[in-house]
Scaffold this motif. Structure first.
Motif, short mmCIF file in Angstrom:
data_model
loop_
_atom_site.label_atom_id
_atom_site.label_comp_id
_atom_site.label_asym_id
_atom_site.label_seq_id
_atom_site.Cartn_x
_atom_site.Cartn_y
_atom_site.Cartn_z
N GLY A 50 -0.83 4.21 1.70
CA GLY A 50 -0.29 4.00 3.12
C GLY A 50 0.73 4.77 3.38
O GLY A 50 0.85 4.89 5.10
N GLN A 68 1.89 7.86 3.64
CA GLN A 68 0.22 8.80 4.90
C GLN A 68 1.40 8.36 6.34
O GLN A 68 1.73 9.08 7.28
N ASP A 87 -5.18 5.50 9.12
CA ASP A 87 -5.42 4.92 9.75
C ASP A 87 -6.43 3.86 9.46
O ASP A 87 -6.88 2.48 10.03
N LYS A 88 -6.68 4.14 8.81
CA LYS A 88 -7.85 3.54 7.73
C LYS A 88 -7.50 2.86 6.61
O LYS A 88 -8.02 1.87 5.49
N SER A 89 -6.35 3.34 6.71
CA SER A 89 -4.59 2.53 4.93
C SER A 89 -4.95 1.03 5.24
O SER A 89 -5.49 0.50 6.37
N LEU A 90 -4.74 0.34 4.13
CA LEU A 90 -5.06 -1.05 4.13
C LEU A 90 -3.13 -1.80 5.21
O LEU A 90 -3.00 -1.76 5.37
N ARG A 127 -5.90 9.16 6.45
CA ARG A 127 -6.55 8.68 7.48
C ARG A 127 -5.89 7.85 7.74
O ARG A 127 -6.04 6.38 6.86
N ASP A 140 0.69 -1.46 -0.03
CA ASP A 140 -0.08 0.14 0.01
C ASP A 140 1.14 1.45 -0.19
O ASP A 140 1.28 1.94 0.89
N ARG A 174 -3.94 -1.38 8.40
CA ARG A 174 -5.07 -3.08 8.88
C ARG A 174 -4.54 -4.00 8.81
O ARG A 174 -4.90 -5.08 9.94
N ARG A 181 -1.88 -4.20 11.87
CA ARG A 181 -2.53 -4.41 12.90
C ARG A 181 -2.59 -5.73 13.62
O ARG A 181 -3.70 -6.32 14.50
#
Length: 261
Positions: free
Chosen positions: A232, A235, A245-248, A243, A229, A251, A254
């Motif tokens: 991401g 970012q 925290d919303k990126s592939l 955002r 990504d 996620r 995590r």
């Protein structure tokens, strides 16, 4: 856990991005240590909480100078800086020419990193995520790895990348555990593979890679999948708005963090 070493085999598969994301999402207090002997990027692509540039003189070089006289794990914080977003980092060398300043200190640094999690002072205790850069057969950071709980080899999924990482896993396990079959599965550190891939492909390929590793007696298995990504990653480094925290990327990391921890 204590020390988690993140390394690459060839090229630029995303080891630094993976290490930064792991440290940022780690459920316990974490310290990101940039120990790539070829030189690091954090001092160039990150800034302090107050927006000012990171100090390249406070980090691995200053820590190595201290390590020559012996170092207590809690002293690591004297050589750390906090970047925007709240992550504590030990910035690495700015070029490979500075590697002589750390020569002979990698083992002592690894022990201090590992001991930090066991500090009796709760305000100082933390797990260390170490970005080791490219891990070749002559890499000086090999002396750091016996102190790790887990060594993560980050690779992309092209056939040539997987072939190289298989050979690196075999060589690494032989060096860390000897050539006794099965020793790698019960010894420390464990060796895991992190695949950087399109999430739609990763799950299918992970099973195939695990089978390949088992057939090769490589002593390594898949530790997780990280989304390929680029947006991401930009970012996360602060080079692109959005955002994160919303990126592939986040996620997927995590899930890796949850499984590792």
């Amino acid at each position: 856990m204590a020390l988690i070493a993140v390394a690459a085999d060839k090229g630029s598969p995303g080891a630094t991005t993976t290490a930064v994301a792991l440290a940022a999402l780690w459920p316990r207090r974490a310290l990101l240590a940039e120990v790539d002997p070829a030189g690091g990027d954090l001092v160039y692509r990150s800034a302090r909480e107050n927006g000012r540039p990171l100090d390249p003189g406070t980090g691995l070089l200053s820590l190595a100078a201290t390590a020559r006289r012996g170092i207590a794990a809690e002293q690591l914080w004297d050589h750390s800086q906090r970047v925007a977003g709240g992550l504590d980092v030990i910035v690495g060398l700015t070029s490979s020419d500075q590697g002589a300043g750390v020569s002979g200190q990698w083992g002592a640094l690894g022990k201090a990193f590992a001991d930090l999690a066991q500090s009796p002072h709760q305000e100082a205790a933390a797990d260390v995520i170490a970005d080791c850069g490219r891990l070749g057969p002559d890499s000086p950071t090999l002396a750091l790895l016996p102190h790790a709980t887990v060594v993560l080899l980050v690779t992309r999924i092209q056939p040539e990348n997987l072939a190289h990482v298989r050979e690196r896993a075999v060589a690494l396990n032989n060096k860390l555990h000897g050539q006794q079959r099965g020793a790698a599965q019960i010894g420390k550190p464990q060796v895991g593979l992190v695949l950087v891939a399109d999430p739609a492909q990763g799950g299918r390929i992970a099973g195939q890679v695990n089978d390949m590793m088992a057939a090769s007696h490589a002593g390594a298995r898949i530790a997780g999948l990280v989304a390929d990504d680029p947006a991401g990653a930009e970012q996360l480094s602060g080079r692109r708005r959005g955002r994160v925290d919303k990126s592939l990327l986040v996620r997927s990391v995590r899930k890796v963090v949850s499984d590792l921890h």
